[in-house]
Design a protein around this motif. Structure first.
Motif, PDB file in Angstrom:
ATOM      1  N   SER A 116       0.908  -1.217  -0.024  1.00 13.72           N
ATOM      2  CA  SER A 116      -0.062  -0.095  -0.094  1.00 13.72           C
ATOM      3  C   SER A 116       0.933   1.064   0.052  1.00 13.72           C
ATOM      4  CB  SER A 116      -0.829   0.045   1.016  1.00 13.72           C
ATOM      5  OG  SER A 116      -0.253  -0.013   2.405  1.00 13.72           O
ATOM      6  N   GLY A 117       0.020   2.443  -0.298  1.00 13.05           N
ATOM      7  CA  GLY A 117       1.163   3.542  -0.135  1.00 13.05           C
ATOM      8  C   GLY A 117       1.133   4.479  -1.351  1.00 13.05           C
ATOM      9  N   GLY A 118       0.901   3.844  -2.439  1.00 19.15           N
ATOM     10  CA  GLY A 118       1.187   4.457  -3.861  1.00 19.15           C
ATOM     11  C   GLY A 118       0.174   5.476  -4.007  1.00 19.15           C
ATOM     12  N   GLY A 119       0.412   6.167  -5.176  1.00 16.45           N
ATOM     13  CA  GLY A 119      -0.278   7.341  -5.363  1.00 16.45           C
ATOM     14  C   GLY A 119       0.306   8.416  -6.457  1.00 16.45           C
TER      15      GLY A 119
ATOM     16  N   ASN B 153      11.073  11.377  -9.067  1.00 16.44           N
ATOM     17  CA  ASN B 153      11.022  11.679 -10.692  1.00 16.44           C
ATOM     18  C   ASN B 153      10.204  10.930 -11.567  1.00 16.44           C
ATOM     19  OD1 ASN B 153      12.840   9.806 -11.992  1.00 16.44           O
ATOM     20  ND2 ASN B 153      14.689  10.640 -10.433  1.00 16.44           N
ATOM     21  N   PRO B 154       9.884  11.694 -12.634  1.00 15.53           N
ATOM     22  CA  PRO B 154       8.805  10.763 -13.474  1.00 15.53           C
ATOM     23  C   PRO B 154       9.454   9.498 -13.943  1.00 15.53           C
ATOM     24  CG  PRO B 154       9.008  13.328 -14.104  1.00 15.53           C
ATOM     25  CD  PRO B 154       9.900  12.887 -13.142  1.00 15.53           C
ATOM     26  N   GLU B 155      10.764   9.326 -14.021  1.00 18.46           N
ATOM     27  CA  GLU B 155      11.240   7.787 -14.151  1.00 18.46           C
ATOM     28  C   GLU B 155      10.968   6.942 -13.171  1.00 18.46           C
ATOM     29  OE1 GLU B 155      12.543  10.588 -16.758  1.00 18.46           O
ATOM     30  OE2 GLU B 155      13.251  10.784 -14.517  1.00 18.46           O
ATOM     31  N   ASP B 156      10.582   7.206 -11.857  1.00 17.12           N
ATOM     32  CA  ASP B 156      10.213   6.467 -10.797  1.00 17.12           C
ATOM     33  C   ASP B 156       8.900   5.944 -11.100  1.00 17.12           C
ATOM     34  OD1 ASP B 156      11.845   8.675  -8.677  1.00 17.12           O
ATOM     35  OD2 ASP B 156      12.749   6.655  -9.354  1.00 17.12           O
ATOM     36  N   THR B 157       8.005   6.370 -11.800  1.00 18.10           N
ATOM     37  CA  THR B 157       6.811   6.024 -12.191  1.00 18.10           C
ATOM     38  C   THR B 157       6.619   4.373 -12.548  1.00 18.10           C
ATOM     39  OG1 THR B 157       5.909   8.199 -12.715  1.00 18.10           O
ATOM     40  CG2 THR B 157       4.683   6.155 -13.798  1.00 18.10           C
ATOM     41  N   ALA B 158       5.820   3.704 -11.624  1.00 15.73           N
ATOM     42  CA  ALA B 158       5.659   2.145 -12.000  1.00 15.73           C
ATOM     43  C   ALA B 158       4.994   1.817 -10.996  1.00 15.73           C
ATOM     44  CB  ALA B 158       7.274   1.598 -11.823  1.00 15.73           C
TER      45      ALA B 158
ATOM     46  N   GLY C 275       3.374  -9.616  -3.625  1.00  9.27           N
ATOM     47  CA  GLY C 275       2.263  -8.795  -3.277  1.00  9.27           C
ATOM     48  C   GLY C 275       1.598  -8.412  -4.613  1.00  9.27           C
ATOM     49  N   GLN C 276       0.419  -7.441  -4.170  1.00  8.92           N
ATOM     50  CA  GLN C 276      -0.321  -7.237  -5.582  1.00  8.92           C
ATOM     51  C   GLN C 276       0.003  -5.904  -6.352  1.00  8.92           C
ATOM     52  OE1 GLN C 276      -0.888  -6.273  -2.468  1.00  8.92           O
ATOM     53  NE2 GLN C 276      -2.061  -4.305  -2.824  1.00  8.92           N
ATOM     54  N   GLY C 277       0.945  -5.271  -5.756  1.00 10.49           N
ATOM     55  CA  GLY C 277       1.456  -4.076  -6.397  1.00 10.49           C
ATOM     56  C   GLY C 277       0.682  -2.802  -6.131  1.00 10.49           C
ATOM     57  N   THR C 278       1.434  -1.578  -5.952  1.00 14.63           N
ATOM     58  CA  THR C 278       0.774  -0.198  -5.855  1.00 14.63           C
ATOM     59  C   THR C 278       1.311   0.614  -6.718  1.00 14.63           C
ATOM     60  OG1 THR C 278       0.161   1.304  -4.027  1.00 14.63           O
ATOM     61  CG2 THR C 278       2.498   0.111  -3.898  1.00 14.63           C
ATOM     62  N   LEU C 279       0.475   1.306  -7.371  1.00 15.83           N
ATOM     63  CA  LEU C 279       0.977   2.266  -8.365  1.00 15.83           C
ATOM     64  C   LEU C 279       1.594   3.482  -7.974  1.00 15.83           C
ATOM     65  CD1 LEU C 279       1.113   2.944 -11.386  1.00 15.83           C
ATOM     66  CD2 LEU C 279      -1.168   3.770 -11.334  1.00 15.83           C
ATOM     67  N   VAL C 280       2.745   3.888  -8.453  1.00 16.21           N
ATOM     68  CA  VAL C 280       3.308   5.132  -8.306  1.00 16.21           C
ATOM     69  C   VAL C 280       3.513   6.093  -9.465  1.00 16.21           C
ATOM     70  CG1 VAL C 280       5.331   6.215  -7.120  1.00 16.21           C
ATOM     71  CG2 VAL C 280       4.711   4.499  -6.074  1.00 16.21           C
ATOM     72  N   THR C 281       2.773   7.132  -9.134  1.00 11.73           N
ATOM     73  CA  THR C 281       2.772   8.007 -10.423  1.00 11.73           C
ATOM     74  C   THR C 281       3.672   9.398 -10.242  1.00 11.73           C
ATOM     75  OG1 THR C 281       0.792   7.139 -11.363  1.00 11.73           O
ATOM     76  CG2 THR C 281       1.702   9.215 -12.557  1.00 11.73           C
ATOM     77  N   VAL C 282       4.489   9.755 -10.977  1.00  9.49           N
ATOM     78  CA  VAL C 282       5.507  10.828 -10.533  1.00  9.49           C
ATOM     79  C   VAL C 282       5.010  12.029 -11.518  1.00  9.49           C
ATOM     80  CG1 VAL C 282       7.359  11.859  -9.876  1.00  9.49           C
ATOM     81  CG2 VAL C 282       7.003   9.751  -9.133  1.00  9.49           C
ATOM     82  N   SER C 283       4.472  13.046 -11.582  1.00  7.95           N
ATOM     83  CA  SER C 283       4.044  14.102 -12.647  1.00  7.95           C
ATOM     84  C   SER C 283       5.313  14.806 -12.662  1.00  7.95           C
ATOM     85  CB  SER C 283       2.926  14.780 -12.393  1.00  7.95           C
ATOM     86  OG  SER C 283       2.899  15.308 -11.215  1.00  7.95           O
ATOM     87  N   SER C 284       5.572  15.495 -13.854  1.00  7.89           N
ATOM     88  CA  SER C 284       6.785  16.320 -14.204  1.00  7.89           C
ATOM     89  C   SER C 284       6.248  17.981 -13.813  1.00  7.89           C
ATOM     90  CB  SER C 284       7.371  16.140 -15.586  1.00  7.89           C
ATOM     91  OG  SER C 284       6.406  16.651 -16.345  1.00  7.89           O
TER      92      SER C 284
END
Length: 123
Positions: free
Chosen positions: A6-9, A86-91, A114-123
């Motif tokens: 958990s904890g992505g966003g 940074n945006p390259e960390d988006t995954a 685990g099931q995965g949690t999405l991290v999106t980094v905007s520029s």
């Protein structure tokens, strides 16, 4: 063993996030736990890992100095503090567990995910 991440966003570049991964069930096989990430259309890559017995930590070069892995053995939980994103960390970030540190970077040697949690980094 079951792993719940958990904890992505969504966060802006330069921001921070903390991921958590709680283990339940046969936690005796979680002596070694790690984080991996998979960007769209790419393979899953090692990010960081930690040993239960001695708290030894391992990091991918791309995250050294920015990410910190830690664990709370009483809660059977590991954390990934991610700073200066940074945006390259988006995954999608996945936690995984096995019982030894051998080839800790090799996804094929982890049987518990685990099931995965999405991290999106905007520029």
């Amino acid at each position: 063993v079951q792993l719940q991440a958990s904890g992505g966003g969504l966060v802006q570049a330069g921001g921070s996030l903390r991921l958590s991964c709680a283990a339940s069930g046969r936690t005796f096989i979680t002596d070694f736990m790690g984080w991996f990430r998979q960007a769209p259309g790419k393979e899953r890559w090692f990010v960081a890992a930690i040993e239960r017995s001695n708290n030894n930590t391992y990091y991918a070069d791309s995250v050294k100095g920015r990410f910190t892995i830690s664990r709370d053995n009483a809660k059977n939980t590991i954390y990934l503090q991610m700073n200066n994103l940074n945006p390259e960390d988006t995954a999608v970030y996945y936690c995984a567990a096995k019982n030894n540190p051998f080839r800790y970077y090799d996804t094929r040697l982890y049987r518990n995910w685990g099931q995965g949690t999405l991290v999106t980094v905007s520029s």
